[in-house]
Design an enzyme around this catalytic site. Structure first.
Site, PDB file in Angstrom:
ATOM      1  N   LYS A 107       0.865  -1.193   0.000  1.00 54.20           N
ATOM      2  CA  LYS A 107       0.000   0.000   0.000  1.00 54.20           C
ATOM      3  C   LYS A 107       0.901   1.242   0.000  1.00 54.20           C
ATOM      4  CE  LYS A 107      -1.745   2.886   2.749  1.00 54.20           C
ATOM      5  NZ  LYS A 107      -1.668   4.109   1.919  1.00 54.20           N
TER       6      LYS A 107
ATOM      7  N   GLU B  14       9.887   1.268  10.433  1.00 55.09           N
ATOM      8  CA  GLU B  14      10.948   2.275  10.243  1.00 55.09           C
ATOM      9  C   GLU B  14      10.268   3.626  10.398  1.00 55.09           C
ATOM     10  OE1 GLU B  14      14.077   1.606   9.892  1.00 55.09           O
ATOM     11  OE2 GLU B  14      13.915  -0.534   9.491  1.00 55.09           O
TER      12      GLU B  14
ATOM     13  N   CYS C 246      13.639  11.104   6.693  1.00 53.43           N
ATOM     14  CA  CYS C 246      13.565  10.663   8.089  1.00 53.43           C
ATOM     15  C   CYS C 246      14.879  10.908   8.811  1.00 53.43           C
ATOM     16  CB  CYS C 246      13.214   9.187   8.137  1.00 53.43           C
ATOM     17  SG  CYS C 246      14.310   8.183   7.131  1.00 53.43           S
TER      18      CYS C 246
ATOM     19  N   GLU D 274       9.433  16.129  14.985  1.00 56.49           N
ATOM     20  CA  GLU D 274       9.880  15.985  13.605  1.00 56.49           C
ATOM     21  C   GLU D 274       9.039  16.905  12.724  1.00 56.49           C
ATOM     22  OE1 GLU D 274       8.868  12.317  11.534  1.00 56.49           O
ATOM     23  OE2 GLU D 274      10.893  12.238  10.723  1.00 56.49           O
TER      24      GLU D 274
HETATM   25  P1  NAD Z   1       2.391   8.334   7.860  1.00 58.13           P
HETATM   26  O1  NAD Z   1       2.677   7.539   9.068  1.00 58.13           O
HETATM   27  O2  NAD Z   1       1.368   9.378   7.915  1.00 58.13           O
HETATM   28  O3  NAD Z   1       1.975   7.373   6.657  1.00 58.13           O
HETATM   29  C1  NAD Z   1       2.791   6.298   6.252  1.00 58.13           C
HETATM   30  C2  NAD Z   1       1.928   5.263   5.565  1.00 58.13           C
HETATM   31  O4  NAD Z   1       1.013   4.740   6.524  1.00 58.13           O
HETATM   32  C3  NAD Z   1       1.073   5.827   4.429  1.00 58.13           C
HETATM   33  O5  NAD Z   1       0.993   4.866   3.401  1.00 58.13           O
HETATM   34  C4  NAD Z   1      -0.279   6.011   5.096  1.00 58.13           C
HETATM   35  O6  NAD Z   1      -1.365   5.944   4.200  1.00 58.13           O
HETATM   36  C5  NAD Z   1      -0.304   4.823   6.036  1.00 58.13           C
HETATM   37  N1  NAD Z   1      -1.229   4.964   7.162  1.00 58.13           N
HETATM   38  C6  NAD Z   1      -1.662   6.106   7.743  1.00 58.13           C
HETATM   39  N2  NAD Z   1      -2.548   5.818   8.722  1.00 58.13           N
HETATM   40  C7  NAD Z   1      -2.661   4.475   8.771  1.00 58.13           C
HETATM   41  C8  NAD Z   1      -3.410   3.570   9.558  1.00 58.13           C
HETATM   42  N3  NAD Z   1      -4.244   4.004  10.502  1.00 58.13           N
HETATM   43  N4  NAD Z   1      -3.275   2.251   9.334  1.00 58.13           N
HETATM   44  C9  NAD Z   1      -2.416   1.797   8.391  1.00 58.13           C
HETATM   45  N5  NAD Z   1      -1.698   2.592   7.585  1.00 58.13           N
HETATM   46  C10 NAD Z   1      -1.809   3.927   7.778  1.00 58.13           C
HETATM   47  O7  NAD Z   1       3.804   8.928   7.397  1.00 58.13           O
HETATM   48  P2  NAD Z   1       4.099   9.846   6.144  1.00 58.13           P
HETATM   49  O8  NAD Z   1       3.641  11.231   6.460  1.00 58.13           O
HETATM   50  O9  NAD Z   1       3.632   9.197   4.898  1.00 58.13           O
HETATM   51  O10 NAD Z   1       5.696   9.786   6.086  1.00 58.13           O
HETATM   52  C11 NAD Z   1       6.502  10.568   6.872  1.00 58.13           C
HETATM   53  C12 NAD Z   1       7.046   9.776   8.047  1.00 58.13           C
HETATM   54  O11 NAD Z   1       7.774   8.639   7.569  1.00 58.13           O
HETATM   55  C13 NAD Z   1       8.052  10.582   8.840  1.00 58.13           C
HETATM   56  O12 NAD Z   1       7.795  10.410  10.208  1.00 58.13           O
HETATM   57  C14 NAD Z   1       9.386   9.963   8.458  1.00 58.13           C
HETATM   58  O13 NAD Z   1      10.380  10.126   9.417  1.00 58.13           O
HETATM   59  C15 NAD Z   1       9.008   8.536   8.271  1.00 58.13           C
HETATM   60  N6  NAD Z   1      10.014   7.838   7.471  1.00 58.13           N
HETATM   61  C16 NAD Z   1      10.860   6.953   8.109  1.00 58.13           C
HETATM   62  C17 NAD Z   1      11.855   6.304   7.382  1.00 58.13           C
HETATM   63  C18 NAD Z   1      12.792   5.336   8.052  1.00 58.13           C
HETATM   64  O14 NAD Z   1      13.418   4.555   7.350  1.00 58.13           O
HETATM   65  N7  NAD Z   1      12.923   5.348   9.371  1.00 58.13           N
HETATM   66  C19 NAD Z   1      11.981   6.530   6.016  1.00 58.13           C
HETATM   67  C20 NAD Z   1      11.103   7.429   5.408  1.00 58.13           C
HETATM   68  C21 NAD Z   1      10.122   8.073   6.142  1.00 58.13           C
END
Ligand code: NAD
Length: 489
Positions: free
Chosen positions: A179, A255, A290, A389
């Protein structure tokens, strides 16, 4: 390829399909606000169909039953397909999430292809184990694919984040349901088509675009998904672990976010390099990384000099059209994220930090989402911009006077993804690196990166590691087989 031909339908069991309920959502470009296409808004029924296809593919062994060397050949073709479609994928990524085309091509496409190739090449070179038991028995310790792996990824590096998970999961023989983020769904759908063309059998790699609560939660809660690989925010990552526990105790690997400290001592070996890395790394990908070093600790005696150099570099990062091949700072992924970043800038100002550069929306006449590179000095550890963040181009600068103090400040975060230390003193470098609570510590650089090294964090930056051979641990189960040996000789 014309933009109007972008196909936003799901890909389930080898076929492009609309969401079963017929719902769609608009995919808007942050470059100029234009609608790129409509995308299938998948929900429970679509996730059920994708998981059923993935399960059937796993059980009839059309993929996991192939010899590792055969899977390797297909994975390498899959990587080649990405490179053969590099221009198309880069353009799609730039239009969908706003990053400069230069990096979409040179970084995102190349890294994703390299990742697929590397796990493909690795999979027929990994041996299982025989335990050193007594001679009356033989204990085989073997890795088996888990079965159906659910993958949920964010929008900041859509292809790379997907590749870090699907490459080891597929190479190990699993079936996958991916997804992508609702903010950047297009390249994931295209990757699944390229996988089919490369020879990954239908049903093995499925993509269900949609919103988190509608398509992500059903995947994380699904009773027939064996493992979930998640990259995203710490807030949602915690929910993923709850959903795994509430359902079938599927393995959950997360992650998550970061607030990485970058520590520059006065005896830094090359101040210009340290400034370039500090500024370049926080503004790379519009700060939507991130591991961006968003907390910069500069030893008090060199702070004025450091800031003068940083301010001289900052204008190079003023945003411009991401489709221009010279642009190095593009658009923020969407209006919501842009407003979040601007709210953090306001909070920095109102809590008393000194805004030295930027802080405003930019290029609003384009209809896109742009924010100036922003530098705050005089930040203290209790300020919101130093604790949370931001995920945008905002640098917080703090000062310190000794190593013990800066280690304490650097570790005072719920996150522990990455960190850096700049010093020419080898004892200080090792001592501080050891004391920092982070999955990766950089010394005298912030750029090194390779598929051979693990990526992931301590504390609330997540559970598990992407990249390197360690990632196979997440997508395989260990099985022990005891064989009794009644030796006649
Ligand atoms: P997010 O948590 O809002 O969304 C991530 C994914 O989860 C999306 O596909 C979203 O649709 C899905 N999602 C949201 N709510 C959900 C739920 N209730 N159930 C299941 N899935 C759900 O994050 P974002 O805004 O897309 O990305 C930014 C975040 O990602 C930042 O915190 C960043 O640090 C982190 N990130 C971490 C790494 C790493 O390797 N540690 C790498 C890239 C990004």
């Amino acid at each position: 390829m014309s933009i109007s031909s972008y196909d936003g339908r799901a890909l389930i069991n080898g076929k492009r399909v609309e969401a079963l309920g017929g719902q769609t959502f608009d995919c808007l470009s942050p470059v100029d606000g234009r609608r790129l296409t409509t995308v299938a808004r998948c929900g429970q029924a679509d996730v059920d169909a994708a998981v059923a296809a993935a399960r059937a593919a796993f059980e009839d062994k059309r993929w996991c039953g192939l010899a590792p060397a055969a899977r390797k050949r297909v994975m390498i073709k899959f990587a080649d397909q990405l490179l053969a479609h590099a221009e198309e994928l880069a353009l799609m990524e730039t239009l969908d999430m706003g990053k400069p085309i230069k990096y979409a091509r040179a970084v995102d496409v190349n890294s994703a292809a390299n990742c697929l190739r590397w796990y493909g090449e690795a999979v027929d070179k990994i041996y299982d184990e025989i335990a050193p038991t007594a001679s009356s028995a033989l204990a085989l310790i073997q890795r088996e694919p888990m079965g159906v792996v659910g993958v949920i990824v964010p929008w900041n590096y859509p292809m790379i984040m997907a590749a870090w998970k699907i490459a080891p999961a597929l190479a190990a023989g699993n079936s996958v349901v991916l997804k992508p983020s609702e903010k950047s769904p297009l390249t994931a759908l295209r990757l699944a088509e390229l996988a089919l063309e490369a020879g990954i059998p239908p049903g093995v790699f499925n993509v269900v675009p949609g919103y988190g609560p509608e398509a992500g939660s059903p995947l994380a809660l699904h009773m027939d998904v064996d493992c979930i690989g998640f990259t995203g925010s710490t807030r949602v990552g915690k929910q993923i672990h709850v959903m795994a526990g509430q359902s079938n105790l599927k393995r959950a690997w997360t992650e998550l976010g970061g607030k990485s400290p970058n520590i520059v001592f006065a005896d830094c070996p090359d101040l210009d390099k340290a400034v370039e890395a500090a500024v370049g790394s926080i503004f790379f990908n519009q700060g939507e990384s991130c591991n961006a070093p968003s907390r910069l600790f500069v030893e008090a005696s060199i702070q004025d000099q450091f800031l003068e150099k940083a301010l001289a570099l900052a204008p190079q990062y003023l945003p411009a059209n991401p489709l221009n091949p010279d642009t190095i700072m593009g658009a923020i992924v969407d209006k919501t994220q842009m407003e979040t970043v601007l709210r953090y800038v306001e909070s920095g100002k109102s809590e008393g930090a000194s805004l030295l550069y930027g802080g405003e929306q930019a290029l609003s006449e384009t209809g896109g989402c742009y924010v100036q590179p922003t530098i705050f000095a005089g930040v203290n550890p209790s300020m919101t911009i130093c604790r949370e963040e931001i995920f945008g181009p905002v640098l917080s600068v703090l000062s310190f006077t000794d190593a013990a103090e800066v280690v304490r400040l650097a570790n005072a975060s719920v996150y522990g993804l990455q960190a850096a230390v700049w010093t020419r003193d080898i004892n200080k470098a090792h001592g501080v690196a050891r004391a920092l609570k982070a999955g990766t510590v950089h010394v005298n650089q912030y750029d090194e990166d390779d598929i051979t090294v693990p990526f992931g964090g301590f504390k609330q930056s997540g559970v598990g590691r992407d990249k390197s051979l360690h990632a196979f641990d997440k997508y395989t189960e260990l099985k022990t087989t005891w064989i009794r040996i009644d030796s006649p000789v």
